[in-house]
Design an enzyme around this catalytic site. Structure first.
Site, short mmCIF file in Angstrom:
data_model
loop_
_atom_site.label_atom_id
_atom_site.label_comp_id
_atom_site.label_asym_id
_atom_site.label_seq_id
_atom_site.Cartn_x
_atom_site.Cartn_y
_atom_site.Cartn_z
N ARG A 194 0.07 5.63 -1.56
CA ARG A 194 -0.80 6.69 -1.06
C ARG A 194 -0.76 6.70 0.46
NH1 ARG A 194 -6.96 5.01 -2.37
NH2 ARG A 194 -7.28 6.82 -1.03
N SER A 239 -3.05 -0.38 15.25
CA SER A 239 -3.83 0.82 15.52
C SER A 239 -4.05 0.91 17.03
CB SER A 239 -5.17 0.75 14.81
OG SER A 239 -6.03 1.80 15.22
N LYS A 284 -7.69 -5.17 13.68
CA LYS A 284 -6.39 -4.69 14.17
C LYS A 284 -6.00 -5.38 15.48
CE LYS A 284 -5.25 -1.81 10.92
NZ LYS A 284 -4.02 -2.01 10.10
N TYR A 287 -13.12 -3.02 11.85
CA TYR A 287 -11.75 -2.51 11.68
C TYR A 287 -10.95 -2.69 12.97
CZ TYR A 287 -7.85 0.66 10.84
OH TYR A 287 -6.59 1.19 10.70
N GLY A 347 0.83 -1.21 0.00
CA GLY A 347 0.00 0.00 0.00
C GLY A 347 0.86 1.24 0.00
N ALA A 351 -11.58 -4.72 15.42
CA ALA A 351 -11.42 -6.15 15.69
C ALA A 351 -10.31 -6.75 14.84
CB ALA A 351 -12.74 -6.87 15.42
#
Length: 233
Positions: free
Chosen positions: A16, A130, A145, A141, A13, A143
């Site tokens: 960006r 996170s 992480k 999200y 990734g 969960a």
């Protein structure tokens, strides 16, 4: 402790947001080459950056990347998705997609590149978690992480024998397109990349980027009510 100067890095990734910031910071610290992946690759103006296609949810895509890239010293597992929404009303297809990208994706990369890192003397694997790994209120999200945090802790044990530095990164929010709509304080992506790579160079196993993250981790020993983050409410 992993030296960045003269190294070769892979950032998933990496075209960006936070991924791009990692690419730029790696180059600023003297990395001689960075592979930056994207689902739809483009061209980089910097000859030190090679942009490669990658879908972390696809076994064949990950295998093809690992076959092509055999000179990596540092792997940054940054690719991820965020589908907002409460768990009780979530589209389970999006929940599955979240876990496939945010949990199984990094695991696919770790499995594929562990032999590469071993062949380079150990190197470093950096997983981007996170603060929401510990904080309730972020649906699938958060969960995912939390699952990635656990996965990273196990990988650290499994990769110790080959000398790979496994770094778990926790932060609140970086100022990227992914969280542009959230009404929360955000750190510049470049600052996040700087703090994380400082930790890599110091040999750290876990990097807590900001005060939000440090406060949440300290709350883990207290009542579960102290772990709620009512984002956007």
């Amino acid at each position: 402790m992993t030296a960045i100067e003269g190294s070769v890095a892979l950032v998933t990734g990496g075209r960006r947001g936070l991924g791009r910031a990692f690419v730029e910071e790696l180059l600023a610290r003297g990395a001689k080459k960075v592979y930056a992946t994207a689902r739809t690759p483009d061209r980089s103006e910097d000859e030190r950056v090679e942009v490669l296609a990658l879908d972390v949810t696809d076994d064949a895509s990950v295998a093809a990347l690992a076959e092509h890239v055999q000179d990596v010293d540092i792997v940054v597992n940054n690719a991820g998705v965020l589908y907002p929404g409460a768990l009780l009303t979530a589209d389970l297809r999006q929940v599955q997609a979240t876990f496939d990208t945010n949990v199984l994706g990094p695991l696919r990369i770790a499995q594929a590149f562990a032999p590469v890192l071993a062949g380079r003397g150990g190197g470093a694997l950096v997983d981007i978690h996170s603060a929401l790994s510990w904080g309730a209120g972020a649906g699938a999200y958060g969960a995912s992480k939390a699952a990635l945090w656990s996965l990273t802790n196990s990988l650290r044990v499994e990769l110790a024998a080959q000398g790979t530095q496994v770094v778990g990164v926790h932060l609140g929010f970086a100022d990227t397109d992914m969280v542009a709509a959230l009404p929360v304080d955000k750190l510049p992506a470049a600052e996040v990349a700087r703090i994380v790579l400082d930790g890599v160079e110091r040999g750290e196993r876990e990097v807590l980027v900001d005060d939000v993250t440090r406060a949440l981790k300290s709350a883990l020993s207290g009542p579960v009510e102290g772990l709620t983050l009512p984002i956007g409410r």
